[in-house]
Scaffold this motif. Structure first.
Motif, mmCIF file in Angstrom:
data_model
loop_
_atom_site.group_PDB
_atom_site.id
_atom_site.type_symbol
_atom_site.label_atom_id
_atom_site.label_comp_id
_atom_site.label_asym_id
_atom_site.label_seq_id
_atom_site.Cartn_x
_atom_site.Cartn_y
_atom_site.Cartn_z
ATOM 1 N N GLN A 77 0.837 -1.190 0.000
ATOM 2 C CA GLN A 77 0.000 0.000 0.000
ATOM 3 C C GLN A 77 0.877 1.247 0.000
ATOM 4 O O GLN A 77 0.638 2.176 -0.766
ATOM 5 C CB GLN A 77 -0.903 -0.008 1.214
ATOM 6 C CG GLN A 77 -1.650 1.289 1.426
ATOM 7 C CD GLN A 77 -2.217 1.362 2.813
ATOM 8 O OE1 GLN A 77 -2.645 0.374 3.367
ATOM 9 N NE2 GLN A 77 -2.216 2.547 3.370
ATOM 10 N N LEU A 120 -6.161 1.626 -5.706
ATOM 11 C CA LEU A 120 -6.355 1.323 -4.285
ATOM 12 C C LEU A 120 -7.571 0.424 -4.080
ATOM 13 O O LEU A 120 -7.542 -0.503 -3.261
ATOM 14 C CB LEU A 120 -6.513 2.614 -3.478
ATOM 15 C CG LEU A 120 -5.250 3.431 -3.260
ATOM 16 C CD1 LEU A 120 -5.595 4.796 -2.670
ATOM 17 C CD2 LEU A 120 -4.267 2.700 -2.367
ATOM 18 N N GLU A 180 -5.606 -3.041 -3.805
ATOM 19 C CA GLU A 180 -5.361 -3.014 -2.369
ATOM 20 C C GLU A 180 -6.618 -3.291 -1.546
ATOM 21 O O GLU A 180 -6.584 -3.245 -0.327
ATOM 22 C CB GLU A 180 -4.769 -1.661 -1.965
ATOM 23 C CG GLU A 180 -3.521 -1.262 -2.724
ATOM 24 C CD GLU A 180 -2.356 -2.198 -2.512
ATOM 25 O OE1 GLU A 180 -2.285 -2.823 -1.441
ATOM 26 O OE2 GLU A 180 -1.528 -2.300 -3.421
#
Length: 169
Positions: free
Chosen positions: A21, A102, A106
């Motif tokens: 991340q 993201l 993620e």
């Protein structure tokens, strides 16, 4: 011995996920490094505990008590700033790519988007149940772009108490 090895493996895997991340956010910042003024500010748990300790001197102030309680549940704060990219703002396409990266890679969830007087704020979360966990805020302004990365153990109830406290003022 077996449980020690399993715990060490779990710890290593969790640290790897956090580094991935951070890498995504660092890569985004590095993309603009030569074309804009970029800065990174980081505060760890010791710094945040010290700030909470300083707030403890004003125990009569309800705002200070609420913030001190919230700071106890924040392990790390990292802020990336990108200012004035050759007189322009950060590309909207790049921000959309970062946000989708993201969410897709993620496993972040979009909590909210806020527009106010030309500013746009995206708040993404990666947590379990009612815990916030990791929070990434993408703040786009006229000339600046800001990424705030929080690692927390804050609960939704803690956020609600913060909102109630500051709304009462």
């Amino acid at each position: 011995m077996k449980s020690l090895l399993i715990a060490a493996c779990c710890f290593a895997l969790s640290a790897t996920a956090l580094k991935a991340q951070d890498k995504c956010l660092r890569d985004f910042r590095n993309k603009y490094r030569g074309a804009a003024e970029t800065h990174t500010v980081s505060a760890g748990s010791f710094s945040l505990k010290l700030a909470g300790w300083c707030l403890s001197f004003d125990d009569e102030d309800a705002d200070a008590r609420t913030i001190r309680h919230a700071l106890k549940n924040v392990q790390r704060v990292k802020v990336y700033t990108i200012s004035n990219v050759n007189g322009n703002t950060v590309s909207n396409d790049d921000i959309a790519d970062l946000k989708s990266n993201l969410q897709r890679n993620e496993n972040f969830d979009l909590l909210m988007e806020v527009r106010d007087k030309g500013s746009l704020i995206h708040v993404l979360n990666k947590g379990k149940d009612d815990e916030l966990g990791n929070v990434v805020m993408l703040v786009q302004d006229d000339k600046d772009f800001l990424i705030v990365n929080l690692q927390t153990t804050l609960k939704i109830a803690d956020i609600n108490s913060l909102i109630r406290q500051f709304a009462s003022n």
